[in-house]
Scaffold this active site. Structure first.
Site, short mmCIF file in Angstrom:
data_model
loop_
_atom_site.label_atom_id
_atom_site.label_comp_id
_atom_site.label_asym_id
_atom_site.label_seq_id
_atom_site.Cartn_x
_atom_site.Cartn_y
_atom_site.Cartn_z
N CYS A 22 3.00 -8.71 13.92
CA CYS A 22 4.32 -8.09 14.09
C CYS A 22 5.44 -9.13 14.01
O CYS A 22 6.60 -8.77 13.87
CB CYS A 22 4.47 -7.42 15.45
SG CYS A 22 3.35 -6.07 15.75
N LYS A 54 -2.55 -2.87 6.79
CA LYS A 54 -3.47 -3.94 6.42
C LYS A 54 -4.15 -4.50 7.67
O LYS A 54 -5.36 -4.70 7.69
CB LYS A 54 -2.68 -5.03 5.69
CG LYS A 54 -3.48 -6.26 5.31
CD LYS A 54 -4.30 -6.00 4.08
CE LYS A 54 -5.31 -7.06 3.71
NZ LYS A 54 -5.18 -8.42 4.09
N HIS A 82 0.85 -1.19 0.00
CA HIS A 82 0.00 0.00 0.00
C HIS A 82 0.89 1.24 0.00
O HIS A 82 2.12 1.14 -0.15
CB HIS A 82 -0.98 -0.04 1.18
CG HIS A 82 -0.34 -0.19 2.54
ND1 HIS A 82 0.45 0.78 3.10
CD2 HIS A 82 -0.37 -1.22 3.43
CE1 HIS A 82 0.88 0.38 4.28
NE2 HIS A 82 0.40 -0.85 4.51
N CYS A 106 2.56 -11.52 18.97
CA CYS A 106 1.67 -10.96 17.93
C CYS A 106 2.15 -11.45 16.57
O CYS A 106 3.27 -11.15 16.16
CB CYS A 106 1.67 -9.43 17.95
SG CYS A 106 0.80 -8.73 16.52
N LYS A 132 -1.78 4.60 12.14
CA LYS A 132 -0.87 4.14 11.08
C LYS A 132 -1.64 3.37 10.03
O LYS A 132 -2.41 2.46 10.35
CB LYS A 132 0.20 3.24 11.71
CG LYS A 132 1.12 2.58 10.72
CD LYS A 132 1.94 1.49 11.38
CE LYS A 132 2.74 0.73 10.35
NZ LYS A 132 3.22 -0.56 10.83
N HIS A 138 4.20 1.29 2.06
CA HIS A 138 5.35 0.59 1.47
C HIS A 138 5.94 1.40 0.33
O HIS A 138 7.16 1.49 0.16
CB HIS A 138 4.94 -0.80 0.97
CG HIS A 138 4.30 -1.65 2.03
ND1 HIS A 138 2.95 -1.94 2.01
CD2 HIS A 138 4.79 -2.21 3.14
CE1 HIS A 138 2.66 -2.68 3.07
NE2 HIS A 138 3.76 -2.85 3.78
N CYS A 183 -1.85 -6.32 21.34
CA CYS A 183 -0.65 -5.81 20.68
C CYS A 183 -0.69 -4.27 20.67
O CYS A 183 -1.71 -3.69 20.29
CB CYS A 183 -0.60 -6.33 19.25
SG CYS A 183 0.58 -5.45 18.24
N HIS A 212 -1.20 -3.28 16.78
CA HIS A 212 -2.40 -3.68 16.04
C HIS A 212 -3.66 -3.76 16.90
O HIS A 212 -4.76 -3.95 16.39
CB HIS A 212 -2.18 -5.06 15.40
CG HIS A 212 -1.07 -5.06 14.39
ND1 HIS A 212 0.19 -5.49 14.67
CD2 HIS A 212 -1.07 -4.67 13.10
CE1 HIS A 212 0.95 -5.37 13.60
NE2 HIS A 212 0.21 -4.87 12.64
O1 ME8 Z 1 8.17 -5.09 8.82
N1 ME8 Z 1 3.57 4.68 7.01
O2 ME8 Z 1 7.54 -5.71 6.70
P1 ME8 Z 1 6.20 -4.87 6.47
C1 ME8 Z 1 4.86 4.65 6.65
N2 ME8 Z 1 9.21 -7.73 6.74
N3 ME8 Z 1 5.53 3.53 6.31
C2 ME8 Z 1 4.86 2.38 6.32
C3 ME8 Z 1 3.49 2.33 6.69
C4 ME8 Z 1 2.85 3.55 7.04
N4 ME8 Z 1 1.57 3.61 7.38
N5 ME8 Z 1 3.10 1.06 6.61
C5 ME8 Z 1 4.17 0.33 6.19
C6 ME8 Z 1 8.30 -5.77 7.82
N6 ME8 Z 1 5.24 1.13 6.01
C7 ME8 Z 1 9.46 -6.74 7.72
C8 ME8 Z 1 10.72 -5.96 7.40
S1 ME8 Z 1 13.35 -5.78 6.91
C9 ME8 Z 1 14.71 -6.74 7.21
C10 ME8 Z 1 11.98 -6.78 7.35
C11 ME8 Z 1 6.57 0.70 5.54
O3 ME8 Z 1 5.63 -5.42 5.22
C12 ME8 Z 1 7.66 1.11 6.51
O4 ME8 Z 1 8.88 1.13 5.83
O5 ME8 Z 1 5.37 -4.89 7.69
C13 ME8 Z 1 7.65 -0.05 7.49
O6 ME8 Z 1 8.84 -0.11 8.25
C14 ME8 Z 1 7.51 -1.21 6.53
O7 ME8 Z 1 6.63 -0.72 5.51
C15 ME8 Z 1 6.95 -2.46 7.18
O8 ME8 Z 1 6.71 -3.40 6.17
#
Ligand code: ME8
Length: 502
Positions: free
Chosen positions: A129, A302, A18, A126, A299, A21, A147, A150
């Site tokens: 997370c 999903k 979204h 969780c 925040k 990301h 959590c 969430h």
């Molecule tokens: O945490 N505002 O993956 P993830 C800003 N797989 N940035 C956001 C956001 C928001 N509302 N939502 C998501 C993971 N992000 C692990 C990471 S790395 C070795 C492993 C962005 O799919 C932001 O960069 O939950 C956040 O840190 C990341 O998506 C989390 O992605």
């Protein structure tokens, strides 16, 4: 020429990406493109984090095996990044064979050094997370433990696990946190005060295979899989060939820049710095942390269910570069930004359509009408030169310190100056407007070159229409452009009223 390594988090492909990301990925891409414009040799990494309980459960719910599921979903991520013009050099998947082998070797190294031991873990987990929460971290509500991120009920887990002796690295981690690695500095202070309060506790780094089968097998015990966070963090070095092909690692590791959201700060500092030390690697050069995009203060995520999709923005503005521009225009590292459709529409109309679009259109039309499209080098206006030089310096320094919205404001000052200059010199009244149009085109060339990391396709197309080259950085000064051959006067952005672009 410098060398630069930039990474995004590897995202969980349990759902489509979204705008959250996209936000991090665009920041990293703008940085990669900016460093290339400055002449650096850049390696840009992104990818997907494909193991663990969350993916296992999602695949089970859909009645599909996890590997087929992540195969499909990683393609969805690649498709969005291609639409958004993300110029990565590698898209890593944690199911890639070279990554799996790298994780096994790294863990075996830690195990041989006596940094891993067997124990029992009891705690509240969780799955969204993929993390445990201790007292003081979870929320208590009506006798239930929720959590903090969430607000979903946590699950109590008690099981055999292997621990990593994270506690041994407390002094080391504190020392690294006092350097200039974490940016902005406030985030390093947050981690330090958490360590101050709780200390660094040993970390459970494996799961019984009976519960989490979808993971990399622990190399010393086939009944366990590696905790998804340890698997995931190692992507930043496995992607460079760790541990066997060291040439890329030697070249790029010392200039690693990790872009992350603040939700994963702990893992990218306390845990990651210690794991790196355990495998004899120095910490990354920088961890650049940004705050969240929120909707009504929460925040966007999903799991919360308040997602703004990338498609929604693509449909509204009809141009991926506009989505890149708007997300960066209101980006912030230290403060959350509330998503506001009105604010985005207003910036689109006043900045992109009026300031930039009208400038290009009127200069293009005049050059064609009055000079057959050929504008040659002429006297540089000294006043304009000074203000453009200042704006270029401001934009460059903002980009070098990851202040993306400030960089855009500085870049648009170049376009605003050019509009004011045209109003002063009135080339439409003149029979010999070459000087005026040359100065205006120089502003367009310089501003568009600086804008190219943000809007790469708009910049390329415009350079073609007006007959100039993007960059290099040394050429971003008034008078460096020799000649323009304007083939068309494009309308870059159509204004949006009420419902859609008109
Ligand atoms: O945490 N505002 O993956 P993830 C800003 N797989 N940035 C956001 C956001 C928001 N509302 N939502 C998501 C993971 N992000 C692990 C990471 S790395 C070795 C492993 C962005 O799919 C932001 O960069 O939950 C956040 O840190 C990341 O998506 C989390 O992605």
């Amino acid at each position: 020429m410098g060398v630069f390594y930039v990474t995004t988090p590897i995202y969980y492909p349990n759902a489509e990406p979204h705008i959250g990301h996209a936000y991090t990925t665009i920041m990293a891409d703008v940085t990669a493109r900016w460093r290339r414009l400055c002449g650096d040799d850049v390696f840009f990494l992104t990818g997907t984090d494909e193991h663990g309980l969350k993916l296992q459960k999602t695949a089970e719910e859909r009645g599909i095996d996890p590997k087929s599921f992540v195969d499909q979903m990683s393609e969805v991520f690649k498709r969005y990044w291609s639409i958004l013009g993300i110029s990565y050099d590698r898209f890593i998947r944690t199911t890639d064979e070279d990554h799996v082998q790298a994780v096994r070797k790294a863990l075996m190294k830690m195990y041989s050094k006596g940094l891993i031991y067997k124990g029992v873990y009891r705690g509240w987990y969780c799955t969204s997370c993929e993390a445990f929460y201790g007292p003081g971290e979870y929320i208590e509500e009506g006798g239930r433990k929720l959590c903090p991120s969430h607000r979903k009920p946590l699950e109590l887990m008690e099981e055999e696990t292997y621990f990593f002796k994270l506690s041994q690295f407390e002094d080391y981690v504190r020392e690294q946190l006092s350097k200039d690695i974490v940016h902005p500095r406030g985030y390093a202070r947050e981690v330090l005060s958490k360590i101050e309060r709780e200390g660094l506790r040993d970390l459970s780094i494996t799961r019984p295979k009976t519960r989490v089968y979808w993971g990399i097998e622990a190399p010393w015990d086939p009944n366990h899989t590696v905790y998804v966070w340890i698997d995931a963090l190692l992507n930043y070095v496995s992607a460079l060939g760790y541990p066997d092909n060291t040439s890329r690692l030697e070249k790029y590791w010392s200039v690693a820049h990790h872009f992350i959201g603040k939700d994963i700060l702990w893992f990218h500092t306390a845990v990651w710095f210690a794991v790196l030390a355990a495998i004899d690697l120095p910490p990354p050069r920088k961890v650049i942390v940004h705050a969240f995009i929120t909707l009504q203060g929460l925040k966007i995520s999903k799991s919360v269910g308040n997602v703004v999709t990338i498609d929604a923005l693509l449909q509204r503005y009809g141009n991926p570069d506009v989505v890149r521009y708007l997300l960066m225009r209101f980006s912030s590292l230290d403060k959350d930004v509330e998503f506001s459709a009105e604010q985005l529409d207003a910036a689109y109309n006043t900045e992109l359509a009026d300031t930039f679009g009208n400038l290009v259109r009127r200069v293009g039309v005049l050059a064609k009408k009055k000079l057959d499209g050929v504008v040659t080098r002429d006297r540089v206006d000294p006043e304009l030169e000074t203000s453009v030089r200042r704006a270029v310096d401001r934009a460059a320094s903002a980009l070098n310190s990851f202040r993306f919205s400030e960089a855009l404001i500085a870049i648009f000052d170049v376009f605003r100056e050019a509009n004011a200059y045209l109003n002063r010199t009135e080339p439409w009244r003149s029979d010999s407007p070459n000087e005026s149009l040359y100065n205006a085109l120089e502003c367009i060339r310089i501003g568009t070159s600086l804008l190219s990391p943000f809007m790469p396709r708009v910049a390329e197309n415009l350079a073609r229409s007006l007959g100039f080259e993007i960059g290099p950085f040394e050429a971003l000064r008034m008078g460096a452009g020799e000649e323009y051959r304007v083939s068309e006067a494009p309308i870059l952005f159509k204004k949006i009223r009420g419902g859609s672009a008109s």
